[in-house]
Design a protein around this motif. Structure first.
Motif, short mmCIF file in Angstrom:
data_model
loop_
_atom_site.label_atom_id
_atom_site.label_comp_id
_atom_site.label_asym_id
_atom_site.label_seq_id
_atom_site.Cartn_x
_atom_site.Cartn_y
_atom_site.Cartn_z
N ASN A 33 -4.97 -6.74 -1.04
CA ASN A 33 -6.26 -6.16 -1.41
C ASN A 33 -6.07 -4.87 -2.20
N GLN A 34 -6.75 -4.77 -3.34
CA GLN A 34 -6.67 -3.63 -4.26
C GLN A 34 -5.31 -3.52 -4.94
N GLY A 35 -4.35 -4.37 -4.60
CA GLY A 35 -3.05 -4.36 -5.26
C GLY A 35 -2.09 -3.33 -4.73
N GLU A 36 -2.58 -2.18 -4.26
CA GLU A 36 -1.72 -1.05 -3.90
C GLU A 36 -1.11 -1.23 -2.51
N PHE A 37 0.15 -0.73 -2.37
CA PHE A 37 0.84 -0.89 -1.09
C PHE A 37 1.73 0.31 -0.77
N ASP A 38 1.44 1.47 -1.37
CA ASP A 38 2.26 2.65 -1.14
C ASP A 38 2.35 3.02 0.34
N TYR A 39 1.24 2.83 1.05
CA TYR A 39 1.17 3.27 2.43
C TYR A 39 2.16 2.56 3.33
N ALA A 40 2.69 1.41 2.90
CA ALA A 40 3.63 0.67 3.73
C ALA A 40 4.96 1.39 3.89
N VAL A 41 5.34 2.21 2.91
CA VAL A 41 6.64 2.89 2.99
C VAL A 41 6.51 4.40 2.91
N ALA A 42 5.30 4.91 2.80
CA ALA A 42 5.12 6.35 2.63
C ALA A 42 5.68 7.16 3.78
N MET A 43 5.65 6.62 5.00
CA MET A 43 6.12 7.35 6.17
C MET A 43 7.47 6.86 6.69
N VAL A 44 8.10 5.97 5.94
CA VAL A 44 9.46 5.54 6.28
C VAL A 44 10.42 6.60 5.75
N GLY A 45 11.34 7.04 6.56
CA GLY A 45 12.29 8.06 6.12
C GLY A 45 13.33 7.50 5.18
N ASP A 46 13.94 8.37 4.39
CA ASP A 46 15.00 7.93 3.49
C ASP A 46 16.21 7.38 4.27
N ASP A 47 16.32 7.77 5.54
CA ASP A 47 17.40 7.26 6.38
C ASP A 47 16.99 6.00 7.13
N THR A 96 2.28 -18.77 -2.96
CA THR A 96 3.48 -18.71 -2.12
C THR A 96 4.17 -17.36 -2.18
N ARG A 97 3.78 -16.49 -3.12
CA ARG A 97 4.48 -15.23 -3.32
C ARG A 97 3.54 -14.06 -3.09
N PRO A 98 3.66 -13.34 -1.97
CA PRO A 98 2.86 -12.13 -1.80
C PRO A 98 3.35 -11.04 -2.73
N ALA A 99 2.45 -10.19 -3.19
CA ALA A 99 2.84 -9.19 -4.17
C ALA A 99 2.02 -7.91 -3.98
N ALA A 100 2.54 -6.81 -4.51
CA ALA A 100 1.86 -5.52 -4.36
C ALA A 100 2.41 -4.55 -5.39
N VAL A 101 1.68 -3.45 -5.58
CA VAL A 101 2.08 -2.36 -6.48
C VAL A 101 2.47 -1.17 -5.63
N VAL A 102 3.58 -0.52 -5.99
CA VAL A 102 4.02 0.69 -5.29
C VAL A 102 4.32 1.76 -6.33
N HIS A 103 3.64 2.90 -6.19
CA HIS A 103 3.81 4.01 -7.13
C HIS A 103 4.75 5.10 -6.60
N HIS A 104 4.83 5.23 -5.29
CA HIS A 104 5.60 6.32 -4.69
C HIS A 104 6.60 5.77 -3.67
N HIS A 105 7.76 6.43 -3.56
CA HIS A 105 8.78 6.08 -2.57
C HIS A 105 9.28 4.65 -2.74
N ALA A 106 9.34 4.18 -3.98
CA ALA A 106 9.74 2.79 -4.21
C ALA A 106 11.15 2.51 -3.72
N HIS A 107 12.02 3.51 -3.71
CA HIS A 107 13.40 3.27 -3.29
C HIS A 107 13.51 2.94 -1.80
N ARG A 108 12.43 3.14 -1.04
CA ARG A 108 12.46 2.82 0.39
C ARG A 108 12.10 1.36 0.67
#
Length: 332
Positions: A33-47, A96-108
């Motif tokens: 929904n809305q395409g955006e998915f930043d919130y899924a990794v925003a609070m995941v630490g780099d470690d 068959t393919r879920p998809a999303a857009v991530v603008h921030h913290h993509a490396h996580r």
């Protein structure tokens, strides 16, 4: 084994909404929904550390995209199980393919999704900065360009983690100039049937976005010389590394005092704009609630802001695709 998810990683104001709507019209691909998915990794630490459910929900309750998503956290599941279920809830009866857009913290993303394919959408950073200034997100091109720098840096960190074979690069300018060619290449990369014509039909079906318009791709050339010199002084080397030609003008590097003044003016105008859009009570509640740890007060202010921001986003979402806009405000 299910097909790996697809993530579009890019800076804000890079044409990602238009692009994900194209991809969403492929029969096999379906965006959250809305395409955006930043919130899924925003609070995941780099470690790799994960937030508790309480930590995440306290933060997400004030997040624009999370509130719009309508997802309800399942406390019987782990953080990862919730995020995966959340993403896969996008799949309908045919895709068959879920998809999303991530603008921030993509490396996580690989820390949470060990199998995924990535599409790096890159747009001329001069136009990204201009768009951010025009929307009032930043006051000057120098600081607005930092959003583009941060996103491109994140993408390179992601590329190092997943390897070149897991990512394809798409230039916004190529997408607009040759959408059929670019979308065909993307389909081949994702190993799905080519369906460029169907993907481009998004503008005639359930989207209010118009078809790509390449008439304004180089509108930065019409800016005042000082604006061009300023933004190229900030991101000239990175623009060149991404294949963008520079103006040939001598870059402008502001003094320390000028940068401080620019940042102060930008913050002041940002506060004024938020108060004008959302009201004093909403801004004060969100700020004081966050500082004092008063979650209910912060959430009340955030919800009020989100309601207004949703309307604002609908009003401004087409700015970069219909030739609207002019040169940005001067830095001083």
């Amino acid at each position: 084994m299910s097909a790996p998810p697809v993530f579009v990683v890019c800076s804000e104001r890079s044409g990602s909404t238009m692009f994900w709507q194209m991809l969403d019209h492929h029969p096999d691909i379906c965006f959250v929904n809305q395409g955006e998915f930043d919130y899924a990794v925003a609070m995941v630490g780099d470690d790799g550390t994960r937030p508790t459910a309480r930590q995440f929900l306290n933060w997400a309750g004030a997040d624009f995209e999370y509130v719009l998503s309508g997802y309800r956290w399942d406390h019987s599941r782990s953080f990862d199980a919730n995020v995966h279920a959340w993403l896969h809830s996008a799949i309908d009866d045919t895709s068959t393919r879920p998809a999303a857009v991530v603008h921030h913290h993509a490396h996580r993303l690989p820390l949470v999704f060990d199998r995924a394919q990535y599409i790096h959408l890159v747009r001329d950073g001069r136009h990204v900065a201009e768009s951010c200034v025009r929307l009032g997100w930043d006051h000057d091109l120098w600081h607005a360009a930092e959003r583009w720098i941060a996103a491109e840096t994140e993408v390179e960190r992601l590329r190092e983690r997943v390897g070149a074979g897991a990512m394809i690069d798409v230039r916004y300018e190529d997408l607009v100039s040759d959408p059929v060619g670019v979308l065909t290449d993307v389909c081949e990369f994702l190993n799905v049937d080519p369906a460029a014509e169907e993907m481009l039909d998004y503008s005639n079906r359930d989207s209010d976005y118009e078809a790509p318009n390449g008439e304004q791709l180089d509108r930065w050339r019409t800016w005042p010389d000082e604006d061009i010199r300023l933004v190229e002084g900030r991101i000239g080397d990175l623009l060149r590394s991404r294949g963008y030609k520079l103006s040939g003008l001598p870059p402008s590097i502001p003094s320390v005092w000028r940068l401080r003044r620019m940042r102060f003016v930008g913050r002041l105008r940002g506060i004024q704009r938020r108060i004008k859009l959302h009201g004093v009570l909403s801004v004060a509640a969100e700020f004081l609630g966050g500082r004092l740890g008063l979650v209910a007060i912060k959430r009340w202010g955030s919800v009020r802001r989100i309601e207004v921001s949703d309307q604002e986003r609908k009003r401004t979402s087409h700015d970069d695709f219909d030739g609207a806009g002019s040169s940005p405000e001067p830095a001083d």
